[in-house]
Write a protein that holds these residues in place. Structure first.
Motif, PDB file in Angstrom:
ATOM      1  N   PHE A 143       0.829  -1.242  -0.271  1.00  0.00           N
ATOM      2  CA  PHE A 143      -0.386  -0.140   0.235  1.00  0.00           C
ATOM      3  C   PHE A 143       1.149   1.022  -0.063  1.00  0.00           C
TER       4      PHE A 143
ATOM      5  N   ARG B 242      -4.732  -0.614  -2.065  1.00  0.00           N
ATOM      6  CA  ARG B 242      -5.887  -0.342  -1.306  1.00  0.00           C
ATOM      7  C   ARG B 242      -5.742  -1.873  -0.743  1.00  0.00           C
TER       8      ARG B 242
ATOM      9  N   ILE C  71       4.164   1.985   6.285  1.00  0.00           N
ATOM     10  CA  ILE C  71       5.057   2.020   6.332  1.00  0.00           C
ATOM     11  C   ILE C  71       6.410   2.052   6.275  1.00  0.00           C
ATOM     12  N   LEU C  72       6.354   2.721   5.288  1.00  0.00           N
ATOM     13  CA  LEU C  72       8.251   2.702   5.032  1.00  0.00           C
ATOM     14  C   LEU C  72       8.317   4.494   5.344  1.00  0.00           C
TER      15      LEU C  72
ATOM     16  N   ASP D  90       1.918  10.523  -2.510  1.00  0.00           N
ATOM     17  CA  ASP D  90       2.962   9.979  -3.808  1.00  0.00           C
ATOM     18  C   ASP D  90       2.808   8.077  -3.421  1.00  0.00           C
ATOM     19  N   TYR D  91       3.017   7.153  -4.150  1.00  0.00           N
ATOM     20  CA  TYR D  91       4.002   6.263  -4.198  1.00  0.00           C
ATOM     21  C   TYR D  91       5.368   5.646  -4.990  1.00  0.00           C
TER      22      TYR D  91
ATOM     23  N   ASP E 137       6.362   5.191 -13.204  1.00  0.00           N
ATOM     24  CA  ASP E 137       6.084   6.478 -13.377  1.00  0.00           C
ATOM     25  C   ASP E 137       5.973   7.499 -12.490  1.00  0.00           C
TER      26      ASP E 137
ATOM     27  N   ARG F 150       7.833  10.420 -10.315  1.00  0.00           N
ATOM     28  CA  ARG F 150       9.551  10.953 -10.270  1.00  0.00           C
ATOM     29  C   ARG F 150       9.844  11.269  -8.605  1.00  0.00           C
TER      30      ARG F 150
ATOM     31  N   MET G 183       4.752  13.437 -10.375  1.00  0.00           N
ATOM     32  CA  MET G 183       3.383  12.622  -9.302  1.00  0.00           C
ATOM     33  C   MET G 183       2.501  11.856 -10.287  1.00  0.00           C
ATOM     34  N   SER G 184       2.212  11.356 -10.058  1.00  0.00           N
ATOM     35  CA  SER G 184       1.598   9.731 -11.085  1.00  0.00           C
ATOM     36  C   SER G 184      -0.183  11.257 -10.981  1.00  0.00           C
TER      37      SER G 184
ATOM     38  N   GLN H 228      -2.991  10.410 -10.347  1.00  0.00           N
ATOM     39  CA  GLN H 228      -3.848  10.770  -9.863  1.00  0.00           C
ATOM     40  C   GLN H 228      -3.678  10.035  -8.232  1.00  0.00           C
ATOM     41  N   ILE H 229      -4.171  11.025  -7.375  1.00  0.00           N
ATOM     42  CA  ILE H 229      -3.202  10.372  -6.432  1.00  0.00           C
ATOM     43  C   ILE H 229      -4.348  10.080  -5.071  1.00  0.00           C
ATOM     44  N   LEU H 230      -4.295   9.095  -4.702  1.00  0.00           N
ATOM     45  CA  LEU H 230      -6.159   8.378  -4.226  1.00  0.00           C
ATOM     46  C   LEU H 230      -5.889   8.728  -2.623  1.00  0.00           C
ATOM     47  N   GLU H 231      -6.957   8.562  -2.224  1.00  0.00           N
ATOM     48  CA  GLU H 231      -7.682   9.671  -0.254  1.00  0.00           C
ATOM     49  C   GLU H 231      -6.734   9.595   0.011  1.00  0.00           C
ATOM     50  N   THR H 232      -5.590   9.913   1.803  1.00  0.00           N
ATOM     51  CA  THR H 232      -5.062   9.464   2.183  1.00  0.00           C
ATOM     52  C   THR H 232      -6.353   8.864   2.680  1.00  0.00           C
ATOM     53  N   VAL H 233      -6.208   7.422   3.677  1.00  0.00           N
ATOM     54  CA  VAL H 233      -6.814   6.157   4.665  1.00  0.00           C
ATOM     55  C   VAL H 233      -6.725   7.470   5.540  1.00  0.00           C
TER      56      VAL H 233
ATOM     57  N   ARG I 207      -6.490   7.687   9.255  1.00  0.00           N
ATOM     58  CA  ARG I 207      -5.541   6.858  10.305  1.00  0.00           C
ATOM     59  C   ARG I 207      -6.161   7.048  11.666  1.00  0.00           C
ATOM     60  N   PRO I 208      -5.486   5.945  12.094  1.00  0.00           N
ATOM     61  CA  PRO I 208      -4.935   5.488  13.971  1.00  0.00           C
ATOM     62  C   PRO I 208      -4.851   6.941  14.312  1.00  0.00           C
TER      63      PRO I 208
ATOM     64  N   LYS J 186       4.351  -0.052  19.877  1.00  0.00           N
ATOM     65  CA  LYS J 186       3.698   0.113  18.472  1.00  0.00           C
ATOM     66  C   LYS J 186       5.202   0.300  18.041  1.00  0.00           C
ATOM     67  N   PRO J 187       5.453  -0.250  16.825  1.00  0.00           N
ATOM     68  CA  PRO J 187       6.333  -0.692  16.191  1.00  0.00           C
ATOM     69  C   PRO J 187       6.470   0.467  14.997  1.00  0.00           C
TER      70      PRO J 187
ATOM     71  N   PHE K 163       8.497   1.554  11.363  1.00  0.00           N
ATOM     72  CA  PHE K 163       9.398   1.542  10.246  1.00  0.00           C
ATOM     73  C   PHE K 163       9.845   2.616   9.663  1.00  0.00           C
ATOM     74  N   GLY K 164      10.670   2.405   9.241  1.00  0.00           N
ATOM     75  CA  GLY K 164      11.378   3.100   7.760  1.00  0.00           C
ATOM     76  C   GLY K 164      12.576   3.242   7.773  1.00  0.00           C
TER      77      GLY K 164
END
Lengths: 228, 193
Positions: free
Chosen positions: A150, A156, A166-167, A174-175, A180, A182, B1-2, B4-9, B11-12, B55-56, B58-59
């Motif tokens: 994700f 999703r 997570i990272l 952005d992903y 694609d 950039r 940037m892509s 379409q950027i999906l809406e942010t989830v 978050r808890p 709660k760990p 990461f990244g």
């Protein structure tokens, strides 16, 4: 262990209505994967985990794959009549395949010590339809892996217990692993930019004074400042 | 940037404790803490010294080798695998070389296999030497046993430096050939032991 065809046949028998295909992976590695449709993915995964002969209870890895829109050219030899003589002619067909995202799971068995069995799931498209069922209720080890998919690909997962980045940091948009993607121009501060880094830097920094002897760096328009 | 950027989830909340948890103190054991070894962060909710919730996060060591590997050759991606786990660099190289050879169907000469095993075992020795040191320092021994362990580890790192020129991150394991060995590995192991 059974071959992919046998697994596919038994899974289709166990889960009525499931659409399973075998995606071959020709080459020395030769690891074919089972492509499962999204509605029956949970049921098929549960069958793979609980079937006494397979017992694939360990999901060792889950990754994402990004396929952009691509055109596949196929050349086949077709018999055609050319100038009154029947000949074998090369016919090239182009197939436009719209892009999608995939999740690939590698499954092993701890009880029977066999594997890997590889399953795939495809999304409908790379934008609004990038949803897949989560296999975390079946394999707990997929929880963090699906979060990574994700985070990096934007897929999703429905029914995931805790879907968040997570990272990358939480506010990132952005992903990154998409083909694609950039990266931003001013991501890393470079003290002495040159070549293409200099081109990108010119758009973000104030003009440098002449005394420096440095090249004239001007912003694109007057309104852009260092922090703008 | 892509496009379409999906809406942010949704978050808890990042805070784990609420006003009703009067006794719990929420602390972020960040990546700079000595025992996290610079790798990850833990949001812990403490009651005195007992950890009630954890709660760990990461990244911090994520360098996106996957993305970099898309733009490098198979051989060029080898130094990155060194740095995945810097204490067992030869083993990471070996795993990557194995996967490349499996994909390409390459057969490795027998001498290379032997050399890989010997050098991977030496890598494991220096890894476990530093393990003892870090274990003692995490248990509160304030770093002196760590330096004793590192002194023993230096003997193996000297050997690595004479082999490849670099102490820890030596990408000696090319997918095609054996690492080059100017000195006999057997004599070197005797020296280390």
């Amino acid at each position: 262990m059974e071959s992919s065809d046998e697994i596919k046949a038994r899974a289709k028998a166990a889960v009525p209505g499931a659409k399973i295909d075998i995606v071959s992976n020709p080459g020395p590695a030769n690891q074919p994967s089972l492509l499962i449709d999204n509605e029956h993915a949970s049921a098929v995964a549960r069958f793979l985990r609980d079937d006494p002969a397979l017992r694939l209870d360990f999901c060792s890895n889950a990754t994402g794959v990004d396929w952009l829109d691509r055109t596949v050219k196929k050349t086949v030899k077709v018999k055609k009549v050319v100038d009154g003589v029947e000949k074998d002619v090369d016919q090239t067909t182009e197939e436009k395949i719209p892009g999608y995202l995939e999740a690939v799971y590698h499954l092993y068995s701890m009880t029977h010590k066999h594997g890997p069995v590889i399953i795939r799931m495809r999304t409908a498209d790379r934008a609004e339809g990038a949803r897949l069922p989560s296999l975390t209720p079946i394999w707990r080890s997929a929880e963090f892996q699906e979060r990574e998919i994700f985070d990096l690909y934007g897929v999703r997962f429905d029914d995931h217990p805790d879907l968040r980045r997570i990272l990358m940091w939480d506010e990132f948009e952005d992903y990154p692993m998409r083909k694609d993607y950039r990266e931003p121009d001013d991501y890393e501060f470079e003290p002495t930019p040159h070549d293409d880094v200099l081109e990108k830097a010119k758009q973000h920094y104030n003009p440098r004074p002449q005394l420096d002897g440095a090249e004239n760096i001007t912003p694109r328009n007057e309104a852009e400042t260092l922090n703008g | 940037m892509s496009e379409q950027i999906l809406e942010t989830v949704e978050r808890p909340p990042t805070r784990m404790t609420s006003r009703l948890d009067g006794e719990l103190m929420e602390v972020s054991m960040g990546p700079q803490h000595p025992s996290t070894h610079g790798v990850f962060r833990m949001n812990v909710a403490l009651e005195g010294e007992i950890v009630r919730k954890l709660k760990p996060v990461f990244g911090y060591l994520h360098r996106n080798h996957e993305k970099i590997g898309e733009n490098t050759s198979y051989l060029g991606s080898m130094p990155y695998t060194d740095r995945l786990d810097y204490f067992c660099s030869m083993t990471n190289n070996w795993a990557y070389a194995l996967s490349v050879e499996k994909l390409a169907g390459i057969e490795v000469p027998e001498r290379a296999e032997y050399l890989r095993v010997i050098l991977a075992e030496l890598t494991r020795l220096q890894n476990h030497a530093s393990l003892i040191g870090f274990l003692l320092s995490d248990m509160g021994a304030w770093g002196t046993p760590l330096m004793y362990a590192f002194r023993e580890r230096e003997k193996i790192l000297d050997l690595f430096e004479s082999l490849s020129g670099s102490r820890m991150m030596w990408s000696a394991n090319c997918p095609l050939s054996s690492p080059s060995m100017p000195v006999s590995p057997v004599r070197c192991c005797a020296h280390v032991a």
